[in-house]
Each structure stands twice: as structure tokens, then as C-alpha cells.
Design an enzyme around this catalytic site. Structure first.
Site, PDB file in Angstrom:
ATOM      1  N   SER A  98     -16.290 -28.942   4.437  1.00  0.00           N
ATOM      2  CA  SER A  98     -16.689 -30.001   3.504  1.00  0.00           C
ATOM      3  C   SER A  98     -16.846 -31.303   4.267  1.00  0.00           C
ATOM      4  O   SER A  98     -16.139 -31.553   5.259  1.00  0.00           O
ATOM      5  CB  SER A  98     -15.619 -30.186   2.427  1.00  0.00           C
ATOM      6  OG  SER A  98     -15.922 -31.323   1.629  1.00  0.00           O
TER       7      SER A  98
ATOM      8  N   TYR B 210      -6.882 -31.599  -0.046  1.00  0.00           N
ATOM      9  CA  TYR B 210      -8.084 -30.760   0.101  1.00  0.00           C
ATOM     10  C   TYR B 210      -8.852 -31.152   1.358  1.00  0.00           C
ATOM     11  O   TYR B 210      -9.253 -30.301   2.157  1.00  0.00           O
ATOM     12  CB  TYR B 210      -8.949 -30.924  -1.158  1.00  0.00           C
ATOM     13  CG  TYR B 210     -10.349 -30.371  -1.054  1.00  0.00           C
ATOM     14  CD1 TYR B 210     -10.602 -29.023  -1.239  1.00  0.00           C
ATOM     15  CD2 TYR B 210     -11.439 -31.213  -0.777  1.00  0.00           C
ATOM     16  CE1 TYR B 210     -11.896 -28.517  -1.150  1.00  0.00           C
ATOM     17  CE2 TYR B 210     -12.726 -30.722  -0.694  1.00  0.00           C
ATOM     18  CZ  TYR B 210     -12.948 -29.376  -0.880  1.00  0.00           C
ATOM     19  OH  TYR B 210     -14.231 -28.881  -0.791  1.00  0.00           O
TER      20      TYR B 210
HETATM   21  P1  NAP Z   1     -16.656 -23.037  -7.320  1.00  0.00           P
HETATM   22  O1  NAP Z   1     -17.916 -23.176  -8.091  1.00  0.00           O
HETATM   23  O2  NAP Z   1     -15.376 -23.562  -7.886  1.00  0.00           O
HETATM   24  O3  NAP Z   1     -16.476 -21.485  -6.937  1.00  0.00           O
HETATM   25  C1  NAP Z   1     -15.345 -21.074  -6.256  1.00  0.00           C
HETATM   26  C2  NAP Z   1     -15.402 -19.579  -6.006  1.00  0.00           C
HETATM   27  O4  NAP Z   1     -14.266 -19.232  -5.191  1.00  0.00           O
HETATM   28  C3  NAP Z   1     -15.309 -18.752  -7.250  1.00  0.00           C
HETATM   29  O5  NAP Z   1     -16.069 -17.575  -7.051  1.00  0.00           O
HETATM   30  C4  NAP Z   1     -13.813 -18.388  -7.342  1.00  0.00           C
HETATM   31  O6  NAP Z   1     -13.588 -17.173  -8.030  1.00  0.00           O
HETATM   32  C5  NAP Z   1     -13.508 -18.218  -5.866  1.00  0.00           C
HETATM   33  N1  NAP Z   1     -12.105 -18.381  -5.481  1.00  0.00           N
HETATM   34  C6  NAP Z   1     -11.303 -19.438  -5.668  1.00  0.00           C
HETATM   35  N2  NAP Z   1     -10.106 -19.216  -5.125  1.00  0.00           N
HETATM   36  C7  NAP Z   1     -10.145 -17.975  -4.594  1.00  0.00           C
HETATM   37  C8  NAP Z   1      -9.208 -17.171  -3.903  1.00  0.00           C
HETATM   38  N3  NAP Z   1      -7.961 -17.602  -3.662  1.00  0.00           N
HETATM   39  N4  NAP Z   1      -9.600 -15.944  -3.498  1.00  0.00           N
HETATM   40  C9  NAP Z   1     -10.852 -15.498  -3.733  1.00  0.00           C
HETATM   41  N5  NAP Z   1     -11.783 -16.223  -4.381  1.00  0.00           N
HETATM   42  C10 NAP Z   1     -11.428 -17.445  -4.810  1.00  0.00           C
HETATM   43  O7  NAP Z   1     -16.770 -23.715  -5.864  1.00  0.00           O
HETATM   44  P2  NAP Z   1     -18.032 -24.194  -4.974  1.00  0.00           P
HETATM   45  O8  NAP Z   1     -18.295 -25.617  -5.298  1.00  0.00           O
HETATM   46  O9  NAP Z   1     -19.138 -23.198  -4.993  1.00  0.00           O
HETATM   47  O10 NAP Z   1     -17.314 -24.201  -3.548  1.00  0.00           O
HETATM   48  C11 NAP Z   1     -17.464 -23.183  -2.592  1.00  0.00           C
HETATM   49  C12 NAP Z   1     -16.972 -23.735  -1.270  1.00  0.00           C
HETATM   50  O11 NAP Z   1     -17.711 -24.916  -0.927  1.00  0.00           O
HETATM   51  C13 NAP Z   1     -15.498 -24.154  -1.273  1.00  0.00           C
HETATM   52  O12 NAP Z   1     -14.888 -23.795  -0.068  1.00  0.00           O
HETATM   53  C14 NAP Z   1     -15.561 -25.672  -1.398  1.00  0.00           C
HETATM   54  O13 NAP Z   1     -14.436 -26.309  -0.845  1.00  0.00           O
HETATM   55  C15 NAP Z   1     -16.822 -25.960  -0.607  1.00  0.00           C
HETATM   56  N6  NAP Z   1     -17.428 -27.253  -0.934  1.00  0.00           N
HETATM   57  C16 NAP Z   1     -17.923 -27.520  -2.183  1.00  0.00           C
HETATM   58  C17 NAP Z   1     -18.484 -28.760  -2.429  1.00  0.00           C
HETATM   59  C18 NAP Z   1     -19.050 -29.128  -3.784  1.00  0.00           C
HETATM   60  O14 NAP Z   1     -19.413 -30.304  -3.968  1.00  0.00           O
HETATM   61  N7  NAP Z   1     -19.148 -28.221  -4.729  1.00  0.00           N
HETATM   62  C19 NAP Z   1     -18.531 -29.721  -1.424  1.00  0.00           C
HETATM   63  C20 NAP Z   1     -18.022 -29.414  -0.171  1.00  0.00           C
HETATM   64  C21 NAP Z   1     -17.478 -28.183   0.068  1.00  0.00           C
HETATM   65  P3  NAP Z   1     -12.703 -17.094  -9.391  1.00  0.00           P
HETATM   66  O15 NAP Z   1     -13.370 -17.948 -10.414  1.00  0.00           O
HETATM   67  O16 NAP Z   1     -12.663 -15.663  -9.766  1.00  0.00           O
HETATM   68  O17 NAP Z   1     -11.338 -17.673  -9.021  1.00  0.00           O
END
Ligand code: NAP
Length: 251
Positions: free
Chosen positions: A146, A160
Site C-alpha cells: 500500500s 495498518y
Molecule cells: P477488500 O475489498 O476488503 O477485500 C479483502 C479480501 O481479502 C476479501 O476477499 C476477504 O475475504 C479477504 N480476506 C481478508 N482477510 C483474510 C484472511 N485473513 N485470509 C484470507 N482472506 C482474507 O480489500 P481490497 O481493497 O481489495 O484490498 C486488497 C489488498 O489491497 C489488501 O492487501 C489491501 O491492504 C490492499 N490495498 C487496498 C487499498 C484500497 O484503497 N482499497 C489501497 C492500498 C492497498 P472475506 O470477505 O471472506 O474475509
């Protein structure tokens, strides 16, 4: 018999960035294992859409913070498909926005377990399947970090941000450790991306609130992150390891 097409595991692929990576990887010819932790229905929907498009997908529940569940996830893929070529360490969590002075150790440990220990044990299992020393063919690991690792997330979730800083350092160290095993390890650093993750922090509309502070003047899409992630799997990235792509609109 191992599958003829390359195989990839994507953690947290039931929605958001992970789901976009799964769809793009499948279009690029990978058989994709869609991992999720809690909500099976959206994970199955991603797999159904990939299959309807002619791709190959399986869905496996596992909490990446749980060592035994991670071992079972990789064993299942090896058992069914007989090979592994790629891993996207995408699963990640944050919790409600608060200042450090209000955080307790249990919360910080939950964040670290999913965002740092999880990717490490997933990488361990991937190396055991991909390294030629262990009978594999080499491969690629991409960690989804991130921009918070650079910026620190003051007043929101410094825990985080610190976990993503650890993931960046892990990316550098692991890339050097397994380079001779024909395994490349890289990371992307997304900025403000439209996904459900911001609701976990208590502010579903966070990207729109902050978008004027982004040089490109808008939030990013999961597909724009997936494009950068998948570049690392391309032949063009063959000499790139221990490297980072910012997908943060210039922030
Ligand atoms: P999201 O929409 O909240 O999706 C998270 C996914 O991870 C879901 O499929 C969830 O499944 C799964 N998950 C959570 N905890 C888990 C665990 N302990 N074991 C296995 N699966 C797990 O998140 P996103 O925004 O797509 O983020 C994906 C990645 O990008 C993350 O690493 C996040 O830190 C990074 N990121 C996101 C942003 C942003 O702005 N969105 C920015 C920078 C970085 P369940 O629902 O079944 O728990």
C-alpha cells in the site's frame, strides 16, 4: 498429471483488488485458485464468471493468518492441479480509524497476523512448490502492499501502514533469498482504490472524500491495480525482482 496451463493462487480474491486480479489472470491463461476467509458466495461468483468465460477456477476457504489453513490451501491446489506458478499475496485487513494512543495490542496483532504473517507463510508454501530444489519450475510472487507504507496513515491506521512497511521489507529480502530458485518477488503499492475495504475503517466514502488530494484527481479501480500486478507475471518483467509499482494516482 499436472495441469497444462500455469496455476496461480490469489489470497482474498472474493472481491475488490483480488477478484480483479483473478479475472485478469484467468484471461491471461492462468488456472486461478480463489481464496477467501469468510464469505463464500462472492468467491463462488468470481469463479463462476471465470468459468463462464472459458477459464479455469477453484475456490478454497482459508484464513491466511492461520498456518494450518494455509498449508491445507496449498496442499489442495497441488493435489488437484499438480503445479504452482504464481502467488498473489493480496488478502489484507484494516480496522476502525483511530489514533495510536487508543489502540490495543490485540488489534495490532490481528492486523500483523493477516498482513505480514499471512503473506510470509503463503510465500513459504509457494516456494516449497515452485523452487526447482523442491521439484518446481520457478515462479512469481506479488505482494499487494500500500502507499500507506510510504505515507504512514496518520490519524487513521498507523498499525495498518506499519504492516505494509513490513511487507515491503519482506518483499526485498525474499526477492534476494529466492532469486537463485528462479522465483521473482515484487510488490504493488495501491493508493485510494474503490473497494469495500474502506468500510472496515468505518468510512465507506473515504476515497471520494480524499480524491481531490490525489494528483490524478480521482480514486483508482481494482482493475487498474490488477494490470500492474499482472505485469510482474509477464515475460517483459523477466529481469525484475525486488521491485515496486506505485498505483496511487501520483500520490
Ligand atoms: P477488500 O475489498 O476488503 O477485500 C479483502 C479480501 O481479502 C476479501 O476477499 C476477504 O475475504 C479477504 N480476506 C481478508 N482477510 C483474510 C484472511 N485473513 N485470509 C484470507 N482472506 C482474507 O480489500 P481490497 O481493497 O481489495 O484490498 C486488497 C489488498 O489491497 C489488501 O492487501 C489491501 O491492504 C490492499 N490495498 C487496498 C487499498 C484500497 O484503497 N482499497 C489501497 C492500498 C492497498 P472475506 O470477505 O471472506 O474475509
Amino acid at each position: 498429471m499436472p495441469l497444462e496451463q500455469p496455476v496461480m493462487i490469489i489470497t482474498g480474491a472474493s472481491r475488490g483488488i483480488g477478484a480483479a486480479c483473478a479475472r485478469l489472470a484467468a484471461r491471461r491463461g492462468y488456472a486461478v485458485c480463489i481464496n477467501y476467509r469468510e464469505r463464500e458466495a462472492p468467491a463462488q461468483a468470481v469463479a463462476d464468471a471465470i468459468r463462464a468465460d472459458g477459464g479455469t477456477a477453484m475456490v478454497v476457504q482459508a484464513d491466511v493468518a492461520d498456518d494450518a489453513q494455509v498449508i491445507a490451501l496449498f496442499a489442495r491446489v497441488q493435489q488437484e492441479w499438480g503445479r504452482l506458478d504464481g502467488l498473489i499475496n493480496n488478502a489484507g485487513v484494516l480496522e476502525r480509524q483511530m489514533r495510536v494512543e487508543d489502540m490495543d495490542a490485540a488489534r495490532v496483532n490481528r492486523i500483523l497476523a493477516t498482513n505480514v504473517t499471512g503473506p510470509l507463510v503463503c510465500a513459504r508454501e509457494a516456494i516449497r512448490l515452485m523452487a526447482p530444489r523442491h521439484g518446481g519450475q520457478g515462479g512469481v510472487i506479488v505482494n499487494v502492499s500500500s502507499a500507506a507504507a510510504r505515507l504512514g496513515s496518520a490519524g487513521e491506521y498507523v498499525d495498518y501502514a506499519a504492516s505494509k512497511g513490513a511487507l515491503d521489507t519482506f518483499t526485498i529480502g525474499l526477492s534476494r533469498e529466492v532469486a537463485a530458485d528462479q522465483i521473482r518477488v515484487n510488490a504493488v503499492r495501491p493508493g485510494f482504490i474503490y473497494t469495500e475495504m474502506h468500510a472496515l475503517g468505518g468510512e465507506p466514502g473515504r476515497v471520494d472524500r480524499l480524491k481531490d488530494s490525489i494528483p490524478l484527481q480521482r480514486g483508482g479501480t481494482p482493475e487498474e491495480v490488477a494490470g500492474a500486478v499482472m505485469w510482474f507475471f509477464s515475460d517483459e518483467a523477466g529481469y525484475t525482482t525486488g521491485s515496486f509499482i506505485e498505483v496511487s494516482g501520483g500520490r
